[in-house]
Design an enzyme around this catalytic site. Structure first.
Site, PDB file in Angstrom:
ATOM      1  N   TYR A 200      -6.596 -47.090  34.281  1.00 55.01           N
ATOM      2  CA  TYR A 200      -5.318 -46.440  33.935  1.00 55.01           C
ATOM      3  C   TYR A 200      -4.600 -47.291  32.919  1.00 55.01           C
ATOM      4  O   TYR A 200      -4.544 -48.522  33.055  1.00 55.01           O
ATOM      5  CB  TYR A 200      -4.431 -46.318  35.181  1.00 55.01           C
ATOM      6  CG  TYR A 200      -4.372 -44.893  35.699  1.00 55.01           C
ATOM      7  CD1 TYR A 200      -3.860 -43.889  34.892  1.00 55.01           C
ATOM      8  CD2 TYR A 200      -4.827 -44.568  36.972  1.00 55.01           C
ATOM      9  CE1 TYR A 200      -3.809 -42.577  35.346  1.00 55.01           C
ATOM     10  CE2 TYR A 200      -4.779 -43.254  37.428  1.00 55.01           C
ATOM     11  CZ  TYR A 200      -4.264 -42.271  36.613  1.00 55.01           C
ATOM     12  OH  TYR A 200      -4.215 -40.979  37.045  1.00 55.01           O
TER      13      TYR A 200
ATOM     14  N   GLU B 180      -1.270 -46.214  31.110  1.00 55.06           N
ATOM     15  CA  GLU B 180      -0.080 -45.577  30.541  1.00 55.06           C
ATOM     16  C   GLU B 180       0.676 -46.555  29.657  1.00 55.06           C
ATOM     17  O   GLU B 180       0.793 -47.738  29.982  1.00 55.06           O
ATOM     18  CB  GLU B 180       0.870 -45.098  31.641  1.00 55.06           C
ATOM     19  CG  GLU B 180       0.485 -43.746  32.203  1.00 55.06           C
ATOM     20  CD  GLU B 180       0.040 -43.838  33.634  1.00 55.06           C
ATOM     21  OE1 GLU B 180      -0.589 -44.868  33.966  1.00 55.06           O
ATOM     22  OE2 GLU B 180       0.313 -42.907  34.399  1.00 55.06           O
TER      23      GLU B 180
ATOM     24  N   ASP C 131      -2.663 -29.391  10.653  1.00 53.50           N
ATOM     25  CA  ASP C 131      -3.661 -29.516  11.729  1.00 53.50           C
ATOM     26  C   ASP C 131      -5.031 -29.384  11.061  1.00 53.50           C
ATOM     27  O   ASP C 131      -5.433 -28.294  10.645  1.00 53.50           O
ATOM     28  CB  ASP C 131      -3.420 -28.398  12.750  1.00 53.50           C
ATOM     29  CG  ASP C 131      -4.484 -28.375  13.845  1.00 53.50           C
ATOM     30  OD1 ASP C 131      -5.482 -29.113  13.740  1.00 53.50           O
ATOM     31  OD2 ASP C 131      -4.315 -27.593  14.801  1.00 53.50           O
TER      32      ASP C 131
ATOM     33  N   THR D  53      -8.774 -32.857  15.851  1.00 56.19           N
ATOM     34  CA  THR D  53      -9.646 -33.169  16.980  1.00 56.19           C
ATOM     35  C   THR D  53     -10.744 -34.092  16.454  1.00 56.19           C
ATOM     36  O   THR D  53     -10.955 -34.203  15.248  1.00 56.19           O
ATOM     37  CB  THR D  53     -10.251 -31.903  17.608  1.00 56.19           C
ATOM     38  OG1 THR D  53     -10.748 -31.072  16.581  1.00 56.19           O
ATOM     39  CG2 THR D  53      -9.233 -31.160  18.433  1.00 56.19           C
TER      40      THR D  53
ATOM     41  N   LYS E 103     -15.333 -32.208  16.085  1.00 49.81           N
ATOM     42  CA  LYS E 103     -15.912 -31.142  15.258  1.00 49.81           C
ATOM     43  C   LYS E 103     -16.633 -31.816  14.093  1.00 49.81           C
ATOM     44  O   LYS E 103     -17.656 -32.467  14.306  1.00 49.81           O
ATOM     45  CB  LYS E 103     -14.800 -30.183  14.830  1.00 49.81           C
ATOM     46  CG  LYS E 103     -14.099 -29.516  16.033  1.00 49.81           C
ATOM     47  CD  LYS E 103     -13.077 -28.502  15.617  1.00 49.81           C
ATOM     48  CE  LYS E 103     -12.509 -27.749  16.802  1.00 49.81           C
ATOM     49  NZ  LYS E 103     -11.281 -28.347  17.352  1.00 49.81           N
TER      50      LYS E 103
ATOM     51  N   ARG F 221     -14.917 -35.363  22.607  1.00 52.79           N
ATOM     52  CA  ARG F 221     -13.800 -34.416  22.616  1.00 52.79           C
ATOM     53  C   ARG F 221     -12.499 -35.186  22.798  1.00 52.79           C
ATOM     54  O   ARG F 221     -12.294 -35.842  23.811  1.00 52.79           O
ATOM     55  CB  ARG F 221     -13.957 -33.418  23.763  1.00 52.79           C
ATOM     56  CG  ARG F 221     -15.326 -32.766  23.817  1.00 52.79           C
ATOM     57  CD  ARG F 221     -15.357 -31.663  24.831  1.00 52.79           C
ATOM     58  NE  ARG F 221     -14.655 -30.529  24.292  1.00 52.79           N
ATOM     59  CZ  ARG F 221     -15.207 -29.668  23.427  1.00 52.79           C
ATOM     60  NH1 ARG F 221     -16.456 -29.819  23.040  1.00 52.79           N
ATOM     61  NH2 ARG F 221     -14.512 -28.659  22.970  1.00 52.79           N
TER      62      ARG F 221
END
Ligand code: DSN
Length: 457
Positions: free
Chosen positions: A54, A56, A209, A235, A238, A244
Protein backbone atom coordinates in the site's frame (compact mmCIF):
# COMPACT_ATOMS: atom_id res chain seq x y z
CA UNK A 1 10.49 -12.70 -10.03
CA UNK A 2 8.99 -15.57 -12.01
CA UNK A 3 9.86 -18.89 -10.46
CA UNK A 4 8.74 -22.47 -10.94
CA UNK A 5 5.01 -22.56 -11.86
CA UNK A 6 2.80 -23.63 -8.98
CA UNK A 7 -0.59 -22.39 -10.15
CA UNK A 8 -1.20 -25.54 -12.18
CA UNK A 9 -0.86 -27.60 -9.00
CA UNK A 10 -2.58 -25.26 -6.56
CA UNK A 11 -5.48 -24.15 -8.78
CA UNK A 12 -5.73 -26.27 -11.93
CA UNK A 13 -9.17 -24.86 -12.74
CA UNK A 14 -7.89 -21.29 -12.95
CA UNK A 15 -4.66 -22.44 -14.58
CA UNK A 16 -6.66 -24.06 -17.37
CA UNK A 17 -8.55 -20.83 -18.00
CA UNK A 18 -5.24 -18.94 -18.32
CA UNK A 19 -3.92 -21.58 -20.70
CA UNK A 20 -7.03 -21.26 -22.86
CA UNK A 21 -6.66 -17.48 -23.07
CA UNK A 22 -2.93 -17.85 -23.82
CA UNK A 23 -3.80 -20.16 -26.70
CA UNK A 24 -6.53 -17.81 -27.94
CA UNK A 25 -4.20 -14.79 -27.91
CA UNK A 26 -1.57 -16.80 -29.75
CA UNK A 27 -3.87 -18.18 -32.44
CA UNK A 28 -6.06 -15.23 -33.37
CA UNK A 29 -5.35 -12.07 -35.29
CA UNK A 30 -5.89 -9.60 -32.46
CA UNK A 31 -7.09 -6.48 -34.23
CA UNK A 32 -8.88 -4.48 -31.57
CA UNK A 33 -6.97 -1.18 -31.77
CA UNK A 34 -6.84 -0.67 -28.02
CA UNK A 35 -5.13 -4.02 -27.40
CA UNK A 36 -1.51 -5.07 -27.64
CA UNK A 37 0.96 -7.66 -26.33
CA UNK A 38 3.27 -6.45 -23.56
CA UNK A 39 6.83 -7.73 -23.34
CA UNK A 40 7.79 -10.49 -20.93
CA UNK A 41 9.77 -7.91 -18.95
CA UNK A 42 6.62 -5.82 -18.44
CA UNK A 43 4.71 -8.90 -17.26
CA UNK A 44 7.50 -9.84 -14.92
CA UNK A 45 7.44 -6.38 -13.33
CA UNK A 46 3.63 -6.46 -13.00
CA UNK A 47 3.74 -9.76 -11.17
CA UNK A 48 6.51 -8.54 -8.83
CA UNK A 49 6.35 -8.07 -5.05
CA UNK A 50 5.05 -4.52 -5.51
CA UNK A 51 1.64 -6.21 -5.76
CA UNK A 52 1.76 -6.51 -1.95
CA UNK A 53 2.28 -2.89 -1.00
CA UNK A 54 0.00 0.00 0.00
CA UNK A 55 1.41 3.41 -0.87
CA UNK A 56 -1.22 6.16 -0.56
CA UNK A 57 0.30 9.58 -1.10
CA UNK A 58 3.07 10.90 -3.28
CA UNK A 59 6.79 10.21 -3.48
CA UNK A 60 8.33 11.22 -0.13
CA UNK A 61 4.89 11.98 1.35
CA UNK A 62 3.27 8.63 2.09
CA UNK A 63 0.55 7.81 4.58
CA UNK A 64 1.94 4.34 5.33
CA UNK A 65 5.37 3.22 6.42
CA UNK A 66 7.62 0.94 4.38
CA UNK A 67 7.57 2.96 1.19
CA UNK A 68 11.26 3.73 0.77
CA UNK A 69 11.59 1.39 -2.21
CA UNK A 70 8.17 2.25 -3.63
CA UNK A 71 9.30 5.88 -3.69
CA UNK A 72 12.32 4.86 -5.74
CA UNK A 73 10.07 2.98 -8.16
CA UNK A 74 7.55 5.77 -8.58
CA UNK A 75 10.22 8.46 -8.94
CA UNK A 76 11.85 6.40 -11.70
CA UNK A 77 8.54 5.88 -13.50
CA UNK A 78 7.75 9.61 -13.35
CA UNK A 79 11.23 10.54 -14.59
CA UNK A 80 10.90 8.16 -17.54
CA UNK A 81 7.41 9.44 -18.41
CA UNK A 82 8.55 13.07 -18.54
CA UNK A 83 11.65 12.15 -20.48
CA UNK A 84 9.76 10.04 -23.07
CA UNK A 85 7.59 13.05 -23.99
CA UNK A 86 10.46 15.56 -23.70
CA UNK A 87 8.94 17.47 -20.79
CA UNK A 88 10.67 19.41 -18.03
CA UNK A 89 9.87 18.81 -14.39
CA UNK A 90 9.65 22.54 -13.81
CA UNK A 91 6.74 22.97 -16.26
CA UNK A 92 4.96 19.60 -16.00
CA UNK A 93 3.95 17.11 -13.34
CA UNK A 94 3.12 13.52 -14.19
CA UNK A 95 0.93 11.39 -11.97
CA UNK A 96 1.43 7.67 -12.58
CA UNK A 97 -1.16 6.42 -10.09
CA UNK A 98 -4.49 6.64 -11.96
CA UNK A 99 -5.88 3.13 -12.24
CA UNK A 100 -6.87 3.50 -15.88
CA UNK A 101 -8.02 5.97 -18.51
CA UNK A 102 -11.54 6.60 -17.23
CA UNK A 103 -10.53 7.42 -13.63
CA UNK A 104 -7.67 9.52 -15.02
CA UNK A 105 -10.12 11.63 -17.02
CA UNK A 106 -12.62 11.86 -14.19
CA UNK A 107 -9.86 13.08 -11.85
CA UNK A 108 -8.70 15.79 -14.26
CA UNK A 109 -12.23 17.06 -14.89
CA UNK A 110 -13.03 17.09 -11.18
CA UNK A 111 -9.81 19.03 -10.49
CA UNK A 112 -10.47 21.68 -13.11
CA UNK A 113 -14.23 22.13 -13.31
CA UNK A 114 -16.79 22.79 -10.59
CA UNK A 115 -19.99 20.69 -10.48
CA UNK A 116 -22.62 22.14 -12.78
CA UNK A 117 -20.15 23.95 -15.02
CA UNK A 118 -19.83 23.17 -18.72
CA UNK A 119 -17.35 20.90 -20.47
CA UNK A 120 -17.10 20.33 -24.22
CA UNK A 121 -16.07 16.94 -25.54
CA UNK A 122 -16.00 14.84 -28.71
CA UNK A 123 -19.29 13.08 -29.41
CA UNK A 124 -18.99 9.34 -28.67
CA UNK A 125 -20.26 8.03 -32.04
CA UNK A 126 -17.74 10.37 -33.70
CA UNK A 127 -14.89 8.69 -31.84
CA UNK A 128 -15.09 10.24 -28.34
CA UNK A 129 -14.91 8.34 -25.06
CA UNK A 130 -17.47 7.41 -22.41
CA UNK A 131 -15.42 9.06 -19.67
CA UNK A 132 -15.71 12.46 -21.37
CA UNK A 133 -19.27 12.65 -20.09
CA UNK A 134 -21.28 10.46 -22.44
CA UNK A 135 -25.04 10.84 -22.08
CA UNK A 136 -28.15 10.16 -24.13
CA UNK A 137 -30.91 12.73 -24.54
CA UNK A 138 -33.03 10.60 -22.21
CA UNK A 139 -30.35 9.31 -19.83
CA UNK A 140 -27.29 10.52 -17.96
CA UNK A 141 -25.18 7.46 -18.70
CA UNK A 142 -21.89 8.38 -17.01
CA UNK A 143 -21.00 9.86 -13.65
CA UNK A 144 -19.37 12.81 -15.43
CA UNK A 145 -22.65 13.58 -17.21
CA UNK A 146 -24.44 13.63 -13.85
CA UNK A 147 -21.95 16.12 -12.40
CA UNK A 148 -21.19 18.47 -15.28
CA UNK A 149 -23.10 20.04 -18.10
CA UNK A 150 -21.65 18.26 -21.13
CA UNK A 151 -21.84 19.67 -24.64
CA UNK A 152 -20.57 17.52 -27.50
CA UNK A 153 -18.92 18.63 -30.71
CA UNK A 154 -19.37 16.50 -33.82
CA UNK A 155 -17.59 15.69 -37.04
CA UNK A 156 -18.74 17.20 -40.31
CA UNK A 157 -21.49 15.04 -41.83
CA UNK A 158 -19.83 14.84 -45.24
CA UNK A 159 -16.12 14.52 -44.46
CA UNK A 160 -16.54 12.87 -41.03
CA UNK A 161 -13.56 14.85 -39.74
CA UNK A 162 -13.64 17.77 -37.36
CA UNK A 163 -14.47 21.23 -38.59
CA UNK A 164 -12.48 23.40 -36.17
CA UNK A 165 -14.38 26.57 -37.11
CA UNK A 166 -17.59 24.84 -36.04
CA UNK A 167 -15.96 23.74 -32.77
CA UNK A 168 -14.86 27.32 -32.13
CA UNK A 169 -18.36 28.67 -32.80
CA UNK A 170 -19.81 26.11 -30.40
CA UNK A 171 -17.21 26.96 -27.73
CA UNK A 172 -17.94 30.67 -28.05
CA UNK A 173 -21.61 30.00 -27.58
CA UNK A 174 -21.49 27.60 -24.59
CA UNK A 175 -18.48 29.06 -22.68
CA UNK A 176 -17.00 25.76 -21.45
CA UNK A 177 -14.58 25.64 -18.53
CA UNK A 178 -12.83 22.69 -20.17
CA UNK A 179 -12.49 21.40 -23.72
CA UNK A 180 -11.54 17.73 -24.17
CA UNK A 181 -10.26 16.12 -27.33
CA UNK A 182 -9.45 12.52 -28.05
CA UNK A 183 -11.19 9.23 -27.67
CA UNK A 184 -11.42 5.81 -29.10
CA UNK A 185 -12.38 5.72 -32.74
CA UNK A 186 -11.30 8.88 -34.53
CA UNK A 187 -8.90 7.70 -37.25
CA UNK A 188 -7.40 11.10 -37.97
CA UNK A 189 -4.93 13.29 -36.14
CA UNK A 190 -6.41 15.97 -33.89
CA UNK A 191 -5.25 19.53 -34.59
CA UNK A 192 -4.03 20.20 -31.04
CA UNK A 193 -2.68 23.62 -31.93
CA UNK A 194 -6.10 24.74 -33.08
CA UNK A 195 -7.85 23.11 -30.10
CA UNK A 196 -5.47 24.94 -27.75
CA UNK A 197 -6.20 28.23 -29.51
CA UNK A 198 -9.95 27.66 -29.23
CA UNK A 199 -9.57 26.96 -25.52
CA UNK A 200 -7.50 30.14 -25.21
CA UNK A 201 -10.14 32.23 -27.01
CA UNK A 202 -12.88 31.15 -24.59
CA UNK A 203 -10.75 30.95 -21.44
CA UNK A 204 -11.12 27.17 -21.06
CA UNK A 205 -8.63 24.54 -20.02
CA UNK A 206 -7.61 22.12 -22.76
CA UNK A 207 -7.35 18.41 -21.93
CA UNK A 208 -5.96 16.16 -24.67
CA UNK A 209 -6.77 12.49 -24.09
CA UNK A 210 -4.26 10.58 -26.23
CA UNK A 211 -5.10 7.15 -24.82
CA UNK A 212 -5.04 5.57 -28.26
CA UNK A 213 -2.12 7.30 -29.93
CA UNK A 214 0.23 7.75 -26.94
CA UNK A 215 2.87 5.44 -28.42
CA UNK A 216 2.65 7.17 -31.79
CA UNK A 217 3.07 10.57 -30.12
CA UNK A 218 6.00 9.26 -28.07
CA UNK A 219 7.58 8.10 -31.33
CA UNK A 220 7.11 11.54 -32.91
CA UNK A 221 4.72 10.16 -35.57
CA UNK A 222 1.50 11.82 -34.39
CA UNK A 223 1.41 15.47 -33.31
CA UNK A 224 2.28 16.06 -29.67
CA UNK A 225 -0.45 17.89 -27.75
CA UNK A 226 1.96 18.97 -25.01
CA UNK A 227 2.82 22.42 -26.41
CA UNK A 228 -0.89 23.29 -26.55
CA UNK A 229 -2.65 21.51 -23.67
CA UNK A 230 -3.03 22.19 -19.96
CA UNK A 231 -3.37 18.49 -19.21
CA UNK A 232 -2.76 15.30 -21.17
CA UNK A 233 -4.10 11.89 -20.21
CA UNK A 234 -3.22 8.56 -21.76
CA UNK A 235 -3.60 4.89 -21.11
CA UNK A 236 -0.45 2.82 -21.06
CA UNK A 237 -1.66 -0.40 -22.67
CA UNK A 238 -2.59 0.52 -26.23
CA UNK A 239 0.01 1.84 -28.67
CA UNK A 240 2.32 2.46 -25.69
CA UNK A 241 2.40 -1.32 -25.14
CA UNK A 242 2.58 -1.36 -21.35
CA UNK A 243 0.29 -2.86 -18.72
CA UNK A 244 -3.26 -1.59 -18.21
CA UNK A 245 -2.91 1.77 -16.49
CA UNK A 246 -2.74 5.50 -17.13
CA UNK A 247 -0.54 8.57 -16.98
CA UNK A 248 -1.81 12.06 -16.23
CA UNK A 249 0.37 15.02 -17.20
CA UNK A 250 -0.54 18.49 -15.94
CA UNK A 251 1.11 21.86 -16.32
CA UNK A 252 1.95 23.51 -13.03
CA UNK A 253 0.73 26.82 -14.47
CA UNK A 254 -2.22 26.68 -16.85
CA UNK A 255 -1.66 27.84 -20.40
CA UNK A 256 -5.09 29.17 -21.23
CA UNK A 257 -6.80 30.09 -17.98
CA UNK A 258 -5.94 32.59 -15.29
CA UNK A 259 -6.20 30.60 -12.07
CA UNK A 260 -9.44 31.28 -10.25
CA UNK A 261 -8.11 29.53 -7.20
CA UNK A 262 -5.32 31.81 -6.10
CA UNK A 263 -1.78 30.70 -6.76
CA UNK A 264 -2.58 27.02 -6.37
CA UNK A 265 -0.51 24.72 -8.56
CA UNK A 266 -2.76 23.12 -11.21
CA UNK A 267 -0.84 19.86 -11.05
CA UNK A 268 -1.24 19.71 -7.30
CA UNK A 269 -5.01 20.01 -7.77
CA UNK A 270 -4.93 17.04 -10.18
CA UNK A 271 -2.77 15.00 -7.80
CA UNK A 272 -5.26 15.66 -5.01
CA UNK A 273 -8.16 14.74 -7.29
CA UNK A 274 -6.59 11.34 -8.00
CA UNK A 275 -5.71 10.71 -4.35
CA UNK A 276 -7.54 11.19 -2.03
CA UNK A 277 -10.26 12.52 -4.34
CA UNK A 278 -10.97 9.41 -6.32
CA UNK A 279 -8.74 6.50 -5.32
CA UNK A 280 -6.97 4.87 -2.43
CA UNK A 281 -3.73 2.93 -2.82
CA UNK A 282 -2.10 3.06 -6.24
CA UNK A 283 -1.26 -0.24 -7.95
CA UNK A 284 2.50 -0.13 -7.56
CA UNK A 285 2.99 -3.41 -9.44
CA UNK A 286 1.33 -1.80 -12.45
CA UNK A 287 3.52 1.27 -12.01
CA UNK A 288 6.54 -1.06 -12.14
CA UNK A 289 5.27 -2.47 -15.45
CA UNK A 290 4.61 1.03 -16.80
CA UNK A 291 8.19 2.03 -15.93
CA UNK A 292 9.50 -0.93 -17.95
CA UNK A 293 7.25 -0.08 -20.91
CA UNK A 294 8.38 3.56 -20.85
CA UNK A 295 12.02 2.49 -21.04
CA UNK A 296 11.13 0.19 -23.94
CA UNK A 297 9.37 3.07 -25.71
CA UNK A 298 12.58 5.12 -25.53
CA UNK A 299 14.44 2.57 -27.67
CA UNK A 300 14.92 3.25 -31.39
CA UNK A 301 13.22 -0.09 -32.09
CA UNK A 302 9.98 1.29 -30.63
CA UNK A 303 9.94 4.10 -33.19
CA UNK A 304 10.42 1.51 -35.94
CA UNK A 305 7.54 -0.46 -34.45
CA UNK A 306 5.26 2.61 -34.28
CA UNK A 307 6.06 3.53 -37.87
CA UNK A 308 5.08 0.01 -38.97
CA UNK A 309 1.84 0.22 -36.94
CA UNK A 310 0.79 3.20 -39.05
CA UNK A 311 1.99 1.68 -42.35
CA UNK A 312 0.00 -1.47 -41.56
CA UNK A 313 -3.16 0.48 -40.75
CA UNK A 314 -2.87 2.48 -43.95
CA UNK A 315 -2.57 -0.75 -45.96
CA UNK A 316 -5.81 -2.02 -44.44
CA UNK A 317 -7.57 1.30 -45.04
CA UNK A 318 -6.39 1.46 -48.67
CA UNK A 319 -7.52 -2.11 -49.34
CA UNK A 320 -11.01 -1.37 -47.99
CA UNK A 321 -11.23 1.86 -49.98
CA UNK A 322 -10.23 -0.03 -53.14
CA UNK A 323 -12.87 -2.66 -52.40
CA UNK A 324 -15.41 0.21 -52.17
CA UNK A 325 -16.13 -0.11 -48.47
CA UNK A 326 -17.10 3.03 -46.59
CA UNK A 327 -13.92 3.83 -44.64
CA UNK A 328 -14.79 6.59 -42.16
CA UNK A 329 -12.86 9.76 -43.13
CA UNK A 330 -11.44 7.92 -46.15
CA UNK A 331 -8.40 6.48 -44.36
CA UNK A 332 -6.28 6.79 -41.25
CA UNK A 333 -3.37 8.75 -39.79
CA UNK A 334 -2.73 6.28 -37.05
CA UNK A 335 -3.27 2.70 -35.87
CA UNK A 336 -6.99 2.27 -36.44
CA UNK A 337 -9.50 1.99 -39.24
CA UNK A 338 -13.25 2.41 -38.88
CA UNK A 339 -15.66 0.90 -41.42
CA UNK A 340 -19.26 1.99 -41.73
CA UNK A 341 -21.07 -1.15 -42.87
CA UNK A 342 -24.38 0.50 -43.69
CA UNK A 343 -23.22 0.82 -47.29
CA UNK A 344 -23.00 -2.98 -47.60
CA UNK A 345 -26.18 -3.55 -45.63
CA UNK A 346 -24.50 -5.71 -43.01
CA UNK A 347 -24.90 -5.47 -39.30
CA UNK A 348 -21.63 -4.91 -37.42
CA UNK A 349 -22.74 -7.54 -34.91
CA UNK A 350 -22.90 -10.18 -37.64
CA UNK A 351 -19.70 -8.98 -39.33
CA UNK A 352 -17.75 -9.13 -36.07
CA UNK A 353 -18.98 -12.66 -35.36
CA UNK A 354 -18.18 -13.80 -38.89
CA UNK A 355 -14.65 -12.44 -38.56
CA UNK A 356 -14.23 -14.10 -35.18
CA UNK A 357 -15.28 -17.47 -36.62
CA UNK A 358 -12.23 -17.04 -38.84
CA UNK A 359 -10.11 -16.00 -35.82
CA UNK A 360 -9.93 -12.33 -36.81
CA UNK A 361 -10.90 -10.30 -33.75
CA UNK A 362 -12.21 -6.75 -34.21
CA UNK A 363 -14.83 -4.83 -32.30
CA UNK A 364 -18.15 -3.48 -33.42
CA UNK A 365 -18.30 0.25 -32.99
CA UNK A 366 -20.58 3.21 -33.39
CA UNK A 367 -19.86 5.47 -36.35
CA UNK A 368 -20.56 9.14 -37.14
CA UNK A 369 -24.28 9.85 -37.62
CA UNK A 370 -25.04 6.44 -36.17
CA UNK A 371 -28.52 5.04 -36.74
CA UNK A 372 -28.09 1.89 -34.64
CA UNK A 373 -27.34 1.48 -30.95
CA UNK A 374 -24.18 0.94 -28.93
CA UNK A 375 -24.85 -2.84 -28.79
CA UNK A 376 -25.94 -3.11 -32.43
CA UNK A 377 -23.94 -0.32 -34.05
CA UNK A 378 -23.17 0.19 -37.74
CA UNK A 379 -19.40 -0.04 -37.77
CA UNK A 380 -16.43 -2.24 -37.05
CA UNK A 381 -13.16 -0.88 -35.71
CA UNK A 382 -9.85 -2.58 -36.36
CA UNK A 383 -6.27 -1.74 -35.48
CA UNK A 384 -2.70 -2.84 -35.96
CA UNK A 385 -0.78 -2.41 -32.65
CA UNK A 386 -0.96 -6.09 -31.64
CA UNK A 387 -0.31 -7.71 -35.01
CA UNK A 388 2.61 -5.34 -35.57
CA UNK A 389 4.10 -6.36 -32.22
CA UNK A 390 4.08 -9.90 -33.62
CA UNK A 391 6.16 -8.64 -36.54
CA UNK A 392 3.54 -8.56 -39.27
CA UNK A 393 4.20 -6.15 -42.10
CA UNK A 394 2.86 -5.05 -45.50
CA UNK A 395 2.63 -8.54 -47.03
CA UNK A 396 0.67 -9.97 -44.09
CA UNK A 397 -1.63 -6.93 -43.91
CA UNK A 398 -2.54 -7.32 -47.57
CA UNK A 399 -3.49 -10.95 -46.95
CA UNK A 400 -5.48 -10.01 -43.83
CA UNK A 401 -7.34 -7.30 -45.75
CA UNK A 402 -8.19 -9.81 -48.51
CA UNK A 403 -9.59 -12.27 -45.97
CA UNK A 404 -11.59 -9.61 -44.20
CA UNK A 405 -13.06 -8.31 -47.43
CA UNK A 406 -14.03 -11.84 -48.42
CA UNK A 407 -15.66 -12.51 -45.06
CA UNK A 408 -17.58 -9.25 -45.14
CA UNK A 409 -18.74 -10.26 -48.62
CA UNK A 410 -20.04 -13.55 -47.19
CA UNK A 411 -22.27 -11.67 -44.72
CA UNK A 412 -23.40 -8.79 -46.96
CA UNK A 413 -27.16 -8.32 -46.83
CA UNK A 414 -27.51 -10.03 -43.45
CA UNK A 415 -29.55 -7.45 -41.57
CA UNK A 416 -30.77 -7.69 -38.00
CA UNK A 417 -34.57 -7.42 -37.76
CA UNK A 418 -35.89 -4.20 -36.22
CA UNK A 419 -38.42 -6.22 -34.23
CA UNK A 420 -36.84 -7.10 -30.90
CA UNK A 421 -38.99 -10.22 -30.61
CA UNK A 422 -37.63 -11.70 -33.84
CA UNK A 423 -34.09 -10.49 -33.27
CA UNK A 424 -32.74 -13.10 -30.83
CA UNK A 425 -33.99 -16.06 -32.87
CA UNK A 426 -32.51 -14.51 -36.02
CA UNK A 427 -29.12 -13.93 -34.36
CA UNK A 428 -29.02 -17.50 -33.06
CA UNK A 429 -29.74 -18.79 -36.55
CA UNK A 430 -27.04 -16.54 -38.07
CA UNK A 431 -24.42 -17.66 -35.55
CA UNK A 432 -25.21 -21.26 -36.22
CA UNK A 433 -24.89 -20.68 -39.99
CA UNK A 434 -21.61 -18.80 -39.55
CA UNK A 435 -20.12 -21.47 -37.32
CA UNK A 436 -20.49 -24.01 -40.11
CA UNK A 437 -19.61 -21.74 -43.03
CA UNK A 438 -16.86 -23.57 -44.93
CA UNK A 439 -15.30 -20.41 -46.36
CA UNK A 440 -14.88 -18.93 -42.87
CA UNK A 441 -13.31 -22.19 -41.73
CA UNK A 442 -10.85 -22.18 -44.61
CA UNK A 443 -9.83 -18.58 -43.87
CA UNK A 444 -9.59 -19.49 -40.17
CA UNK A 445 -7.08 -22.21 -41.07
CA UNK A 446 -5.03 -19.72 -43.10
CA UNK A 447 -5.11 -17.34 -40.10
CA UNK A 448 -3.79 -20.10 -37.83
CA UNK A 449 -0.98 -20.85 -40.28
CA UNK A 450 -0.09 -17.15 -40.37
CA UNK A 451 -0.19 -16.57 -36.61
CA UNK A 452 2.04 -19.61 -36.05
CA UNK A 453 4.77 -17.83 -38.00
CA UNK A 454 4.56 -14.71 -35.80
CA UNK A 455 4.94 -15.64 -32.14
CA UNK A 456 3.55 -13.40 -29.41
CA UNK A 457 6.12 -12.12 -26.90
N1 DSN B 1 -12.31 0.63 -24.39
C1 DSN B 1 -11.20 1.39 -24.92
C2 DSN B 1 -11.12 1.25 -26.40
O1 DSN B 1 -11.28 0.14 -26.85
O2 DSN B 1 -10.87 2.18 -27.12
C3 DSN B 1 -11.23 2.77 -24.50
O3 DSN B 1 -11.48 2.83 -23.16
Amino acid sequence: MMSRMILNVQDPELYTIIQKETKRQREVLEMIPSENYTSKAVREAVSSVFINKYAEGQVGKRFYQGNRVVDELEALCKKRALSLFGLSESAWEVNVQALSGSPANLAVVSALVLPGETIMAMYLPDGGHLSHGWQLPSKKVTLASKIWNVVFYKVDRKTRVFDYDAIEREARSVHPKLIISGGTAYPREINHKRMGEIAGHVGAYYLADIAHEAGLVASGLNTSPFPYADAVTMTTHKTLRGPRGALVFTRHTPKHVKSTQGTEDLAERVNQAIFPGLQGGPHEHTIAGIAVALAEAMQPSFKTYSRQVIVNAKILADAFVKARFDVVSGGTDKHLVLLDLRSVKTSAWIAAWALEYADIVVNRNTVPYETGSSFYPSGIRMGTPAVTTRGMKEKEMKAVARWMIEILGEVAQYEIPEDKGERQAYLRKVRSELSSNSRLRTIGKAVKTLTKQFPVP
